[in-house]
Design a protein around this motif. Structure first.
Motif, PDB file in Angstrom:
ATOM      1  N   MET A   1       0.839  -1.179   0.000  1.00  0.00           N
ATOM      2  CA  MET A   1       0.000   0.000   0.000  1.00  0.00           C
ATOM      3  C   MET A   1       0.887   1.245   0.000  1.00  0.00           C
ATOM      4  O   MET A   1       1.846   1.337   0.754  1.00  0.00           O
ATOM      5  CB  MET A   1      -0.873  -0.018   1.259  1.00  0.00           C
ATOM      6  N   GLU A   2       0.536   2.181  -0.875  1.00  0.00           N
ATOM      7  CA  GLU A   2       1.277   3.446  -0.932  1.00  0.00           C
ATOM      8  C   GLU A   2       0.576   4.503  -0.091  1.00  0.00           C
ATOM      9  O   GLU A   2      -0.642   4.578  -0.065  1.00  0.00           O
ATOM     10  CB  GLU A   2       1.400   3.917  -2.380  1.00  0.00           C
ATOM     11  N   LEU A   3       1.374   5.306   0.583  1.00  0.00           N
ATOM     12  CA  LEU A   3       0.840   6.416   1.370  1.00  0.00           C
ATOM     13  C   LEU A   3       0.803   7.661   0.498  1.00  0.00           C
ATOM     14  O   LEU A   3       1.556   7.771  -0.470  1.00  0.00           O
ATOM     15  CB  LEU A   3       1.718   6.625   2.608  1.00  0.00           C
ATOM     16  N   PRO A   4      -0.078   8.629   0.821  1.00  0.00           N
ATOM     17  CA  PRO A   4      -0.170   9.825  -0.017  1.00  0.00           C
ATOM     18  C   PRO A   4       1.136  10.621  -0.023  1.00  0.00           C
ATOM     19  O   PRO A   4       1.764  10.803   1.018  1.00  0.00           O
ATOM     20  CB  PRO A   4      -1.292  10.642   0.626  1.00  0.00           C
ATOM     21  N   ALA A   5       1.537  11.072  -1.203  1.00  0.00           N
ATOM     22  CA  ALA A   5       2.779  11.842  -1.349  1.00  0.00           C
ATOM     23  C   ALA A   5       2.670  13.177  -0.622  1.00  0.00           C
ATOM     24  O   ALA A   5       1.595  13.766  -0.534  1.00  0.00           O
ATOM     25  CB  ALA A   5       3.075  12.074  -2.829  1.00  0.00           C
ATOM     26  N   LYS A   6       3.810  13.629  -0.102  1.00  0.00           N
ATOM     27  CA  LYS A   6       3.910  14.926   0.562  1.00  0.00           C
ATOM     28  C   LYS A   6       5.007  15.714  -0.156  1.00  0.00           C
ATOM     29  O   LYS A   6       6.043  15.153  -0.511  1.00  0.00           O
ATOM     30  CB  LYS A   6       4.305  14.779   2.031  1.00  0.00           C
ATOM     31  N   THR A   7       4.782  17.007  -0.361  1.00  0.00           N
ATOM     32  CA  THR A   7       5.769  17.849  -1.022  1.00  0.00           C
ATOM     33  C   THR A   7       6.086  19.039  -0.139  1.00  0.00           C
ATOM     34  O   THR A   7       5.172  19.676   0.402  1.00  0.00           O
ATOM     35  CB  THR A   7       5.247  18.334  -2.389  1.00  0.00           C
ATOM     36  N   TYR A   8       7.379  19.326   0.005  1.00  0.00           N
ATOM     37  CA  TYR A   8       7.827  20.433   0.847  1.00  0.00           C
ATOM     38  C   TYR A   8       8.725  21.355   0.045  1.00  0.00           C
ATOM     39  O   TYR A   8       9.666  20.905  -0.611  1.00  0.00           O
ATOM     40  CB  TYR A   8       8.594  19.900   2.064  1.00  0.00           C
ATOM     41  N   GLN A   9       8.418  22.640   0.096  1.00  0.00           N
ATOM     42  CA  GLN A   9       9.218  23.671  -0.554  1.00  0.00           C
ATOM     43  C   GLN A   9      10.406  24.003   0.348  1.00  0.00           C
ATOM     44  O   GLN A   9      10.252  24.090   1.571  1.00  0.00           O
ATOM     45  CB  GLN A   9       8.352  24.921  -0.748  1.00  0.00           C
ATOM     46  N   VAL A  10      11.584  24.185  -0.239  1.00  0.00           N
ATOM     47  CA  VAL A  10      12.777  24.566   0.512  1.00  0.00           C
ATOM     48  C   VAL A  10      13.393  25.782  -0.165  1.00  0.00           C
ATOM     49  O   VAL A  10      13.733  25.730  -1.344  1.00  0.00           O
ATOM     50  CB  VAL A  10      13.815  23.423   0.554  1.00  0.00           C
ATOM     51  N   THR A  88      13.472  24.999  -4.094  1.00  0.00           N
ATOM     52  CA  THR A  88      13.308  23.677  -4.682  1.00  0.00           C
ATOM     53  C   THR A  88      12.251  22.924  -3.901  1.00  0.00           C
ATOM     54  O   THR A  88      11.719  23.437  -2.914  1.00  0.00           O
ATOM     55  CB  THR A  88      14.651  22.913  -4.716  1.00  0.00           C
ATOM     56  N   GLU A  89      11.932  21.724  -4.340  1.00  0.00           N
ATOM     57  CA  GLU A  89      10.940  20.906  -3.647  1.00  0.00           C
ATOM     58  C   GLU A  89      11.518  19.540  -3.314  1.00  0.00           C
ATOM     59  O   GLU A  89      12.292  18.982  -4.091  1.00  0.00           O
ATOM     60  CB  GLU A  89       9.701  20.696  -4.519  1.00  0.00           C
ATOM     61  N   ILE A  90      11.108  19.040  -2.180  1.00  0.00           N
ATOM     62  CA  ILE A  90      11.405  17.656  -1.804  1.00  0.00           C
ATOM     63  C   ILE A  90      10.077  16.923  -1.790  1.00  0.00           C
ATOM     64  O   ILE A  90       9.129  17.353  -1.125  1.00  0.00           O
ATOM     65  CB  ILE A  90      12.074  17.572  -0.420  1.00  0.00           C
ATOM     66  N   GLU A  91       9.999  15.845  -2.562  1.00  0.00           N
ATOM     67  CA  GLU A  91       8.787  15.027  -2.578  1.00  0.00           C
ATOM     68  C   GLU A  91       9.057  13.759  -1.778  1.00  0.00           C
ATOM     69  O   GLU A  91      10.088  13.108  -1.960  1.00  0.00           O
ATOM     70  CB  GLU A  91       8.358  14.659  -3.999  1.00  0.00           C
ATOM     71  N   VAL A  92       8.122  13.436  -0.906  1.00  0.00           N
ATOM     72  CA  VAL A  92       8.272  12.282  -0.025  1.00  0.00           C
ATOM     73  C   VAL A  92       7.127  11.316  -0.283  1.00  0.00           C
ATOM     74  O   VAL A  92       5.952  11.700  -0.244  1.00  0.00           O
ATOM     75  CB  VAL A  92       8.276  12.712   1.459  1.00  0.00           C
ATOM     76  N   THR A  93       7.477  10.081  -0.584  1.00  0.00           N
ATOM     77  CA  THR A  93       6.489   9.019  -0.770  1.00  0.00           C
ATOM     78  C   THR A  93       6.872   7.849   0.123  1.00  0.00           C
ATOM     79  O   THR A  93       8.008   7.773   0.611  1.00  0.00           O
ATOM     80  CB  THR A  93       6.430   8.547  -2.241  1.00  0.00           C
ATOM     81  N   ALA A  94       5.936   6.952   0.323  1.00  0.00           N
ATOM     82  CA  ALA A  94       6.236   5.790   1.162  1.00  0.00           C
ATOM     83  C   ALA A  94       5.324   4.635   0.810  1.00  0.00           C
ATOM     84  O   ALA A  94       4.211   4.826   0.320  1.00  0.00           O
ATOM     85  CB  ALA A  94       6.090   6.144   2.638  1.00  0.00           C
ATOM     86  N   LYS A  95       5.840   3.447   1.080  1.00  0.00           N
ATOM     87  CA  LYS A  95       5.068   2.219   0.913  1.00  0.00           C
ATOM     88  C   LYS A  95       5.098   1.458   2.234  1.00  0.00           C
ATOM     89  O   LYS A  95       6.136   1.384   2.896  1.00  0.00           O
ATOM     90  CB  LYS A  95       5.676   1.338  -0.171  1.00  0.00           C
ATOM     91  N   VAL A  96       3.956   0.890   2.569  1.00  0.00           N
ATOM     92  CA  VAL A  96       3.897   0.046   3.755  1.00  0.00           C
ATOM     93  C   VAL A  96       4.603  -1.262   3.427  1.00  0.00           C
ATOM     94  O   VAL A  96       4.276  -1.929   2.451  1.00  0.00           O
ATOM     95  CB  VAL A  96       2.434  -0.209   4.186  1.00  0.00           C
ATOM     96  N   ARG A  97       5.608  -1.576   4.218  1.00  0.00           N
ATOM     97  CA  ARG A  97       6.361  -2.809   4.024  1.00  0.00           C
ATOM     98  C   ARG A  97       5.748  -3.950   4.818  1.00  0.00           C
ATOM     99  O   ARG A  97       5.713  -5.092   4.357  1.00  0.00           O
ATOM    100  CB  ARG A  97       7.817  -2.601   4.440  1.00  0.00           C
TER     101      ARG A  97
END
Length: 130
Positions: A1-10, A88-97
């Motif tokens: 299952m993938e978790l919703p992506a999060k994006t952070y401006q830096v 710039t932006e950092i995009e963070v995604t994750a999957k439940v292992r």
């Protein structure tokens, strides 16, 4: 299952604030001249700042800071922050292992900037609620 992506401006302003809070005033985090002189492509974000942004995503997925049981990363590539209003932006995604029988969820996290992975072996364990 993938978790919703999060994006952070830096932005550079974020780096200045982080330097003040952390006490890390290394010029690679604010001077293009110095950063390029030591072989970097430009000013880079503090590694711990990058880790903290990714940790924010983990905390948001977990639902509260005290639900994060474990969190760790390895730094792969610097986050280059241009000297403009957008940064710039950092995009963070994750999957439940894995979801364990004792109510823990282990997730594999991916953080990218400009299409490049900036962290490796980014993993977290969160306490499942509900």
């Amino acid at each position: 299952m993938e978790l919703p992506a999060k994006t952070y401006q830096v932005t550079r302003a974020d780096l200045v604030r982080y330097a003040g809070a952390s006490g890390d005033f290394n010029p690679i985090h604010w001077s293009d001249r110095f950063a390029t002189k030591v072989g970097l492509p430009g000013v880079i974000a503090h590694g711990m700042f990058t880790m903290a942004l990714v940790g924010r995503a983990v905390t948001e997925w977990a639902g509260s800071p005290d639900a994060v049981v474990e969190y760790g990363v390895r730094f792969t590539r610097p986050v280059v922050v241009p000297d403009d209003e957008q940064g710039t932006e950092i995009e963070v995604t994750a999957k439940v292992r894995e979801v364990t029988e004792d109510g823990l969820t282990r997730i594999d996290v991916t953080a990218t900037c400009q299409g490049e992975k900036v962290l490796s072996q980014a993993r977290a364990t969160i306490r499942t609620t509900g």
